[in-house]
Design a protein around this motif. Structure first.
Motif, PDB file in Angstrom:
ATOM      1  N   GLY A 219       0.781  -1.229   0.000  1.00 13.92           N
ATOM      2  CA  GLY A 219       0.000   0.000   0.000  1.00 13.92           C
ATOM      3  C   GLY A 219       0.812   1.277   0.000  1.00 13.92           C
ATOM      4  N   VAL A 220       2.124   1.185  -0.257  1.00 11.28           N
ATOM      5  CA  VAL A 220       3.003   2.352  -0.281  1.00 11.28           C
ATOM      6  C   VAL A 220       3.588   2.497  -1.683  1.00 11.28           C
ATOM      7  CG1 VAL A 220       5.086   3.408   0.695  1.00 11.28           C
ATOM      8  CG2 VAL A 220       3.578   2.046   2.157  1.00 11.28           C
ATOM      9  N   MET A 221       3.550   3.696  -2.261  1.00  7.10           N
ATOM     10  CA  MET A 221       4.119   3.902  -3.585  1.00  7.10           C
ATOM     11  C   MET A 221       5.631   3.732  -3.550  1.00  7.10           C
ATOM     12  SD  MET A 221       3.745   7.027  -6.341  1.00  7.10           S
ATOM     13  CE  MET A 221       4.853   8.220  -5.568  1.00  7.10           C
ATOM     14  N   GLU A 222       6.147   2.863  -4.423  1.00  8.43           N
ATOM     15  CA  GLU A 222       7.591   2.623  -4.492  1.00  8.43           C
ATOM     16  C   GLU A 222       8.214   3.221  -5.740  1.00  8.43           C
ATOM     17  OE1 GLU A 222       9.114  -1.157  -2.022  1.00  8.43           O
ATOM     18  OE2 GLU A 222       8.627  -1.508  -4.119  1.00  8.43           O
ATOM     19  N   GLU A 223       7.529   3.143  -6.869  1.00  7.10           N
ATOM     20  CA  GLU A 223       8.135   3.663  -8.089  1.00  7.10           C
ATOM     21  C   GLU A 223       7.093   3.907  -9.173  1.00  7.10           C
ATOM     22  OE1 GLU A 223      10.857   0.303  -8.348  1.00  7.10           O
ATOM     23  OE2 GLU A 223       9.967  -0.257 -10.258  1.00  7.10           O
ATOM     24  N   VAL A 224       7.539   4.621 -10.194  1.00 10.07           N
ATOM     25  CA  VAL A 224       6.754   4.815 -11.404  1.00 10.07           C
ATOM     26  C   VAL A 224       7.611   4.328 -12.564  1.00 10.07           C
ATOM     27  CG1 VAL A 224       5.712   6.503 -12.960  1.00 10.07           C
ATOM     28  CG2 VAL A 224       5.392   6.721 -10.486  1.00 10.07           C
ATOM     29  N   ARG A 225       7.053   3.459 -13.389  1.00 13.51           N
ATOM     30  CA  ARG A 225       7.771   2.890 -14.534  1.00 13.51           C
ATOM     31  C   ARG A 225       7.202   3.491 -15.816  1.00 13.51           C
ATOM     32  NH1 ARG A 225       7.528  -3.370 -12.284  1.00 13.51           N
ATOM     33  NH2 ARG A 225       8.825  -2.981 -10.442  1.00 13.51           N
ATOM     34  N   ILE A 226       8.089   4.019 -16.645  1.00 15.57           N
ATOM     35  CA  ILE A 226       7.700   4.697 -17.882  1.00 15.57           C
ATOM     36  C   ILE A 226       8.421   4.035 -19.044  1.00 15.57           C
ATOM     37  CG2 ILE A 226       7.678   6.909 -19.099  1.00 15.57           C
ATOM     38  CD1 ILE A 226       7.726   8.264 -16.338  1.00 15.57           C
ATOM     39  N   CYS A 227       7.687   3.745 -20.091  1.00 17.31           N
ATOM     40  CA  CYS A 227       8.245   3.005 -21.228  1.00 17.31           C
ATOM     41  C   CYS A 227       8.673   3.945 -22.348  1.00 17.31           C
ATOM     42  CB  CYS A 227       7.223   2.000 -21.748  1.00 17.31           C
ATOM     43  SG  CYS A 227       6.729   0.796 -20.477  1.00 17.31           S
ATOM     44  N   PHE A 228       9.858   3.674 -22.894  1.00 16.16           N
ATOM     45  CA  PHE A 228      10.455   4.463 -23.973  1.00 16.16           C
ATOM     46  C   PHE A 228      10.736   3.558 -25.166  1.00 16.16           C
ATOM     47  CE2 PHE A 228      11.438   7.334 -20.521  1.00 16.16           C
ATOM     48  CZ  PHE A 228      11.566   8.592 -21.104  1.00 16.16           C
ATOM     49  N   THR A 229      10.716   4.153 -26.356  1.00 19.57           N
ATOM     50  CA  THR A 229      11.198   3.431 -27.525  1.00 19.57           C
ATOM     51  C   THR A 229      12.692   3.145 -27.343  1.00 19.57           C
ATOM     52  OG1 THR A 229      11.589   5.542 -28.653  1.00 19.57           O
ATOM     53  CG2 THR A 229       9.496   4.420 -29.098  1.00 19.57           C
ATOM     54  N   LYS A 230      13.193   2.237 -28.157  1.00 17.14           N
ATOM     55  CA  LYS A 230      14.579   1.801 -28.020  1.00 17.14           C
ATOM     56  C   LYS A 230      15.561   2.940 -28.256  1.00 17.14           C
ATOM     57  CE  LYS A 230      17.477  -2.123 -29.451  1.00 17.14           C
ATOM     58  NZ  LYS A 230      17.526  -3.341 -30.306  1.00 17.14           N
ATOM     59  N   ASP A 231      15.183   3.910 -29.090  1.00 14.24           N
ATOM     60  CA  ASP A 231      16.069   5.048 -29.346  1.00 14.24           C
ATOM     61  C   ASP A 231      15.843   6.199 -28.369  1.00 14.24           C
ATOM     62  OD1 ASP A 231      13.646   6.098 -30.185  1.00 14.24           O
ATOM     63  OD2 ASP A 231      14.206   6.231 -32.301  1.00 14.24           O
ATOM     64  N   LEU A 232      14.931   6.010 -27.418  1.00 12.50           N
ATOM     65  CA  LEU A 232      14.612   7.002 -26.379  1.00 12.50           C
ATOM     66  C   LEU A 232      14.034   8.307 -26.943  1.00 12.50           C
ATOM     67  CD1 LEU A 232      17.654   6.628 -23.938  1.00 12.50           C
ATOM     68  CD2 LEU A 232      15.385   5.628 -23.709  1.00 12.50           C
ATOM     69  N   LYS A 233      13.546   8.266 -28.178  1.00 12.10           N
ATOM     70  CA  LYS A 233      13.016   9.495 -28.771  1.00 12.10           C
ATOM     71  C   LYS A 233      11.552   9.741 -28.443  1.00 12.10           C
ATOM     72  CE  LYS A 233      16.276   9.777 -32.623  1.00 12.10           C
ATOM     73  NZ  LYS A 233      16.440   9.806 -34.113  1.00 12.10           N
ATOM     74  N   SER A 234      10.863   8.713 -27.978  1.00  8.90           N
ATOM     75  CA  SER A 234       9.457   8.895 -27.623  1.00  8.90           C
ATOM     76  C   SER A 234       9.046   7.833 -26.619  1.00  8.90           C
ATOM     77  CB  SER A 234       8.573   8.823 -28.878  1.00  8.90           C
ATOM     78  OG  SER A 234       8.725   7.568 -29.520  1.00  8.90           O
ATOM     79  N   PHE A 235       7.865   8.052 -26.034  1.00  8.20           N
ATOM     80  CA  PHE A 235       7.329   7.067 -25.108  1.00  8.20           C
ATOM     81  C   PHE A 235       6.727   5.901 -25.893  1.00  8.20           C
ATOM     82  CE2 PHE A 235       6.896  11.188 -22.784  1.00  8.20           C
ATOM     83  CZ  PHE A 235       7.881  10.941 -21.832  1.00  8.20           C
ATOM     84  N   GLN A 236       6.494   4.800 -25.189  1.00  7.16           N
ATOM     85  CA  GLN A 236       6.130   3.544 -25.849  1.00  7.16           C
ATOM     86  C   GLN A 236       4.993   2.873 -25.080  1.00  7.16           C
ATOM     87  OE1 GLN A 236       8.021   1.389 -28.234  1.00  7.16           O
ATOM     88  NE2 GLN A 236       6.640  -0.341 -27.877  1.00  7.16           N
ATOM     89  N   ALA A 237       3.990   2.375 -25.782  1.00  8.33           N
ATOM     90  CA  ALA A 237       2.966   1.557 -25.152  1.00  8.33           C
ATOM     91  C   ALA A 237       3.589   0.239 -24.695  1.00  8.33           C
ATOM     92  CB  ALA A 237       1.826   1.296 -26.122  1.00  8.33           C
ATOM     93  N   CYS A 238       3.190  -0.240 -23.516  1.00 10.44           N
ATOM     94  CA  CYS A 238       3.813  -1.438 -22.945  1.00 10.44           C
ATOM     95  C   CYS A 238       2.805  -2.184 -22.078  1.00 10.44           C
ATOM     96  CB  CYS A 238       5.058  -1.067 -22.141  1.00 10.44           C
ATOM     97  SG  CYS A 238       4.823   0.350 -21.017  1.00 10.44           S
ATOM     98  N   PRO A 239       1.893  -2.929 -22.685  1.00 14.24           N
ATOM     99  CA  PRO A 239       0.823  -3.584 -21.934  1.00 14.24           C
ATOM    100  C   PRO A 239       1.302  -4.470 -20.803  1.00 14.24           C
ATOM    101  CG  PRO A 239       0.418  -3.722 -24.296  1.00 14.24           C
ATOM    102  CD  PRO A 239       1.799  -3.165 -24.136  1.00 14.24           C
TER     103      PRO A 239
END
Length: 257
Positions: A219-239
């Motif tokens: 019940g405690v927030m530990e992290e936020v995970r954000i997905c990037f394309t392999k070249d890091l130029k944009s964000f990426q959908a990651c089901p």
């Protein structure tokens, strides 16, 4: 009669045949035709499997097949909420991150090469990071020990040199705007996980639902995970990453100290 038989034979020739088990491989699993792992009800839960010596857990499907440097689909940037990490068992291990007065909020836990299904881990053939490479991690990771561990566990699978991998971790972190409520968070807060995600989406116009996940423990927030394309130029959908989000209706967000 002969015409009907010929027609039937032509139909069967055009009908797709189900793929053989050898052709059902996924991503890197195709390299050696290893069967996909079946669920093991006796295996420890993802949250109990440590990803770093300071207590964080890496949940989600594990490595599949051969882990080959540079062969992956996208990156996951994991931003650790330091007060939450320290409250859920990290204080004894991540001392630099958890010392009183450290005044740390979100810091880089790791930049993880990821497959669409599972992730590579502990790739071989890469050298240990030099002192020069590690010097670039100051102010990115909360301590050098974590940077070393993350290189060994995940960076070796990036296909990059240690210097370039750590530069990528910094670039990914710098590409994410931290929402205002978490920049000066010196009071206890409670957030619904979806609202944490919405706050990041509002602060980062190119970020969309399905590209990030707020993660909690007890019940405690530990992290936020954000997905990037392999070249890091944009964000990426990651089901698959998103499915690992916090399931609690609300979570505690401890204050920065």
């Amino acid at each position: 009669m002969t015409g009907k038989l010929l027609l039937a034979a032509a139909f069967l020739a055009l009908t797709p045949v189900a793929a053989s088990s050898a052709g059902d491989c996924i991503l890197d699993n195709c390299a050696d035709q290893k069967p996909l792992p079946s669920p093991n009800p006796s295996a420890p839960s993802p949250a109990s499997t440590p990803d770093r010596p300071t207590g964080f857990g890496r949940s989600g499907p594990g490595p599949r097949g051969a882990s080959v440097p540079g062969q992956f689909d996208f990156y996951v940037l994991s931003l650790s909420w330091s007060p939450g990490f320290c409250q859920t068992g990290g204080a004894k291990k991540g001392r630099d991150q958890c010392d009183s007065g450290a005044n740390l909020g979100f810091v880089v836990h790791g930049l993880w090469p990821q497959y669409d299904h599972g992730f590579p881990s502990d790739c071989r053939g890469q050298s240990a990071p030099s002192r020069i490479a590690l010097s670039a991690t100051d102010g990115v990771y909360p301590d050098e020990g974590l940077a070393r561990y993350e290189w060994r566990k995940h960076g070796t699978c990036s296909g990059l040199s240690p210097t370039d991998y750590f530069a990528n971790a910094k670039a990914a972190r710098d590409a994410v705007v931290i929402p205002q409520p978490f920049k000066d968070a010196h009071q206890d807060q409670r957030w619904a996980p979806v609202d944490v995600e919405r706050a990041f989406i509002a602060a980062n116009p190119r970020l969309r639902p399905g590209m990030l996940a707020a993660v909690c423990q007890h019940g405690v927030m530990e992290e936020v995970r954000i997905c990037f394309t392999k070249d890091l130029k944009s964000f990426q959908a990651c089901p698959e990453v998103v499915r690992d989000r916090c399931r609690a209706p609300a979570m505690s967000v401890p204050p920065v100290r």
